[in-house]
Design a protein around this motif. Structure first.
Motif, PDB file in Angstrom:
ATOM      1  N   ILE A 161       0.848  -1.203   0.000  1.00  0.00           N
ATOM      2  CA  ILE A 161       0.000   0.000   0.000  1.00  0.00           C
ATOM      3  C   ILE A 161       0.879   1.247   0.000  1.00  0.00           C
ATOM      4  O   ILE A 161       0.642   2.189  -0.761  1.00  0.00           O
ATOM      5  CB  ILE A 161      -0.946  -0.008   1.224  1.00  0.00           C
ATOM      6  CG1 ILE A 161      -1.990  -1.128   1.082  1.00  0.00           C
ATOM      7  CG2 ILE A 161      -1.630   1.344   1.388  1.00  0.00           C
ATOM      8  CD1 ILE A 161      -2.779  -1.412   2.348  1.00  0.00           C
ATOM      9  N   ALA A 162       1.913   1.235   0.845  1.00  0.00           N
ATOM     10  CA  ALA A 162       2.823   2.385   0.943  1.00  0.00           C
ATOM     11  C   ALA A 162       3.551   2.608  -0.385  1.00  0.00           C
ATOM     12  O   ALA A 162       3.726   3.749  -0.826  1.00  0.00           O
ATOM     13  CB  ALA A 162       3.837   2.166   2.066  1.00  0.00           C
ATOM     14  N   PHE A 163       3.943   1.512  -1.030  1.00  0.00           N
ATOM     15  CA  PHE A 163       4.677   1.637  -2.295  1.00  0.00           C
ATOM     16  C   PHE A 163       3.773   2.175  -3.407  1.00  0.00           C
ATOM     17  O   PHE A 163       4.205   2.972  -4.248  1.00  0.00           O
ATOM     18  CB  PHE A 163       5.279   0.286  -2.695  1.00  0.00           C
ATOM     19  CG  PHE A 163       6.320   0.392  -3.772  1.00  0.00           C
ATOM     20  CD1 PHE A 163       7.514   1.066  -3.544  1.00  0.00           C
ATOM     21  CD2 PHE A 163       6.111  -0.179  -5.017  1.00  0.00           C
ATOM     22  CE1 PHE A 163       8.480   1.174  -4.536  1.00  0.00           C
ATOM     23  CE2 PHE A 163       7.073  -0.077  -6.023  1.00  0.00           C
ATOM     24  CZ  PHE A 163       8.263   0.609  -5.772  1.00  0.00           C
ATOM     25  N   ASN A 164       2.515   1.735  -3.387  1.00  0.00           N
ATOM     26  CA  ASN A 164       1.550   2.275  -4.356  1.00  0.00           C
ATOM     27  C   ASN A 164       1.347   3.778  -4.162  1.00  0.00           C
ATOM     28  O   ASN A 164       1.155   4.525  -5.120  1.00  0.00           O
ATOM     29  CB  ASN A 164       0.207   1.545  -4.242  1.00  0.00           C
ATOM     30  CG  ASN A 164       0.274   0.144  -4.839  1.00  0.00           C
ATOM     31  OD1 ASN A 164       1.100  -0.130  -5.706  1.00  0.00           O
ATOM     32  ND2 ASN A 164      -0.592  -0.750  -4.362  1.00  0.00           N
ATOM     33  N   LYS A 165       1.410   4.210  -2.898  1.00  0.00           N
ATOM     34  CA  LYS A 165       1.277   5.636  -2.603  1.00  0.00           C
ATOM     35  C   LYS A 165       2.472   6.416  -3.163  1.00  0.00           C
ATOM     36  O   LYS A 165       2.318   7.539  -3.649  1.00  0.00           O
ATOM     37  CB  LYS A 165       1.170   5.879  -1.087  1.00  0.00           C
ATOM     38  CG  LYS A 165      -0.189   5.523  -0.501  1.00  0.00           C
ATOM     39  CD  LYS A 165      -0.206   5.850   0.986  1.00  0.00           C
ATOM     40  CE  LYS A 165      -1.559   5.506   1.603  1.00  0.00           C
ATOM     41  NZ  LYS A 165      -1.549   5.761   3.065  1.00  0.00           N
ATOM     42  N   VAL A 166       3.672   5.808  -3.093  1.00  0.00           N
ATOM     43  CA  VAL A 166       4.858   6.457  -3.661  1.00  0.00           C
ATOM     44  C   VAL A 166       4.656   6.651  -5.161  1.00  0.00           C
ATOM     45  O   VAL A 166       4.887   7.730  -5.707  1.00  0.00           O
ATOM     46  CB  VAL A 166       6.132   5.620  -3.405  1.00  0.00           C
ATOM     47  CG1 VAL A 166       7.344   6.291  -4.055  1.00  0.00           C
ATOM     48  CG2 VAL A 166       6.378   5.447  -1.910  1.00  0.00           C
TER      49      VAL A 166
END
Length: 397
Positions: A161-166
């Protein structure tokens, strides 16, 4: 006007042009600042002491603001950079607004950084003197997350999820630049997270560089594999029919890279000699010019020889010095002898202008000071030019 032949008389020692926007007081301040930076001991001891004092809330912020901050930064906000932007513009040098807050770790801080960079895009759209925007990928996501992806490790559901936000933050910035027709630079970072950054940059170029070079990836030519990366990316751009944006630099993390390679027992990614770095850098110039109709080139360099090679090659090949695909770039507060003499000769020149709150920008400033002490001859060259201009002004009085 520029001479219509293959050789151009660029005098990078012309201090009158280099420092014409600097008052005697400004020159004196710069002289003492570079004298301090020249001291390795002062930088090594002063960096932790200054950080300690700032964290304790000791009243040294004003001293920093009027010395190292004023030399290398434009202001604490976009609006606060107005005077510095105007000063560069009066010498026909454009600005790259660089929000230089580093070391943040929370999702909120990444969102805030993204919002601030989007503000620089909106500002650039309204001001022709801003030629590029820029972002550092780890300002938009956790360093450890980049490292894990680069190492091919499996992400947890939270990390995914965090990587998708990046990705979303990077995409929002690049999309805004595409819609505003403002070029954007993707900064390079450490080798052990760079593949992931390269993947992001390639995806953004494929998406937004169909009509022109909007997104620029950064190639650090002090790495022995980056000339090959540049050529491979161009080959891919050709097959996918998009323009390649290439910012070429020598590099910013040499000591860290070598130390980590030695510690972990893998071959250093850094070139074996400075000559090898210089050779690859200049080869990258020739390669980009060979394909200048499909490559946007920004030569980020404080190297006189590389600057002269690029200037003379443009003329030799009959490429206009005002070709929108070619820019020279230097850092604010450094190498004014290159920036202003190149602009006076008619070339496109931009200065990286870091900005942000004093305390938040200190990690960036310390890194720059440490780089200056490690770049052979840079600080002494700055000092010699300042002394030459002071003597010239004294003779005129």
């Amino acid at each position: 006007m520029i001479a219509a032949h293959s050789e151009i008389m660029l005098d990078f020692n012309n201090t009158e042009i280099a420092f014409r926007n600097k008052s005697d007081k400004d020159l004196e301040k710069a002289y003492w600042l570079f004298k301090m930076v020249a001291s390795n001991t002062l930088i090594k001891v002063g960096t932790p002491l200054t950080t300690f004092a700032l964290n304790l809330g000791l009243p040294i912020e004003g001293i920093i603001r009027n010395t190292i901050y004023k030399q290398f930064c434009g202001g604490e906000s976009i609006e606060g950079c107005a005077a510095a932007i105007s000063e560069l513009s009066s010498g026909d040098v454009t600005t790259i607004l660089d929000y230089s807050v580093e070391g943040e770790e929370s999702e909120q801080s990444f969102d805030d950084t993204c919002s601030e960079i989007l503000r620089t895009v909106a500002f650039a759209q309204q001001h022709q003197s801003i030629s590029f925007c820029v972002f550092k990928p780890t300002g938009l996501g956790q360093f450890d997350l980049f490292q894990k992806v680069d190492a091919g490790q499996v992400l947890t559901s939270e990390e995914k999820i965090a990587f998708n936000k990046v990705y979303d933050r990077i995409d929002r910035i690049c999309k805004a630049c595409y819609e505003a027709n403002v070029k954007v630079l993707v900064d390079a970072e450490h080798s052990w997270i760079q593949d992931t950054i390269d993947d992001f940059a390639r995806q953004m170029m494929e998406k937004y560089n169909k009509e022109s070079a909007i997104v620029y990836n950064t190639y650090q030519l002090y790495r022995s594999d980056k000339l090959a990366s540049l050529k491979a990316d161009f080959a891919y751009a050709q097959t996918q029919n998009f323009y390649l944006g290439a910012k070429i630099v020598r590099g910013a993390y040499m000591e860290i890279e070598r130390e980590r390679a030695a510690e972990k027992g893998y071959p250093s990614p850094i070139q074996p000699t400075k000559h090898a770095s210089d050779t690859d850098y200049n080869e990258a110039i020739y390669f980009c010019l060979d394909h200048i109709n499909r490559i946007g080139l920004m030569a980020g360099t404080h190297n006189e020889e590389s600057s002269r090679i690029l200037a003379q090659e443009l003329l030799r090949r009959g490429i206009s010095p005002k070709n929108e695909h070619v820019y020279f770039a230097q850092l604010l507060g450094m190498s004014d002898n290159l920036s202003f003499n190149l602009s006076a000769a008619g070339f496109n020149v931009a200065k990286y202008m870091p900005y942000g709150p004093v305390k938040a920008v200190m990690p960036y400033l310390f890194r720059r000071a440490q780089e200056n002490t490690s770049v052979g001859g840079q600080t002494s060259r700055e000092l010699n030019l300042i002394m030459k201009e002071k003597q010239r002004r004294r003779r005129q009085k």
